[in-house]
Design a protein around this motif. Structure first.
Motif: not given
Length: 199
Positions: A48-55, A60-61, A77-86, A90-94
């Motif tokens: 997932p880290a490689k995927f989001i780096k390339n995007i 994030v929603i 994946n969602e736990k990873f994204l929360i940590n990555y955004c923090l 990066i703005p994140l909406l749940g």
């Protein structure tokens, strides 16, 4: 055009129990109408880290639907994204389940509640000028008592169930309704989401 990464449900479907990613098509449509480019995140990624780096996304929603306490690839994946955004500001909406996921991941809890499935509620709070009518679709929620300590209530229902919150130090938000399900998108929802992702 800013890219908004959107997570998806992970569901077994049909007689063969195929495990599929799926999402309510109204959500990416709603995001596109706000002049963002919706990017759907697959659940079954080796890296997932490689995927989001390339995007190279701008926000994030975490989408709605299903139980955030499930121990599956979507939750991981969602736990990873929360940590990555923090970490990367990066703005994140749940949305609904996504908001529950944020609260749980940051140390909060969920509880069984009544009268919040397909029910209309008037919510009030610091983020609402007067009152806002929303429709809820969840039977688990959280009050101030079990809200994660780094989160602040922006709006709640008359029975004190949290409907809208933000992080105290980061651009992280959660809402317990589905703006994409309205026949006509509400001005409040449009302005809220634009404010989260445009700056």
């Amino acid at each position: 055009m800013k890219k908004i990464l959107i997570t998806q449900r992970l569901t077994r479907i049909g007689i063969h129990k195929e495990l599929r990613d799926n999402i309510d098509i109204r959500l990416p449509n709603f995001i596109e109408r706000l002049n963002f480019l919706p990017i759907l995140m697959p659940n079954d990624l080796d890296n997932p880290a490689k995927f989001i780096k390339n995007i190279k996304f701008s926000g994030v929603i975490l989408s709605g639907g299903d139980d955030p306490r499930k121990k599956d690839k979507r939750t991981k994946n969602e736990k990873f994204l929360i940590n990555y955004c923090l970490k990367n500001e990066i703005p994140l909406l749940g949305i609904c389940r996504g908001a529950q996921m944020i609260n749980l991941h940051l140390g909060g809890k969920l509880k069984k509640i009544k009268n919040h499935v397909r029910k209309n509620h008037i919510i009030t709070g610091p983020a609402i000028k007067n009152k806002l009518k929303i429709k809820s679709y969840h039977d688990y929620g959280f009050s101030k008592k079990i809200l994660a300590k780094n989160l602040t209530i922006l709006a709640q229902s008359s029975d004190k169930i949290v409907k809208f919150f933000c992080h105290n130090n980061h651009k992280l938000f959660g809402i317990m309704w589905h703006p994409e399900r309205n026949m006509r998108f509400k001005k409040f929802d449009i302005n809220m989401i634009k404010k989260i992702f445009d700056k």
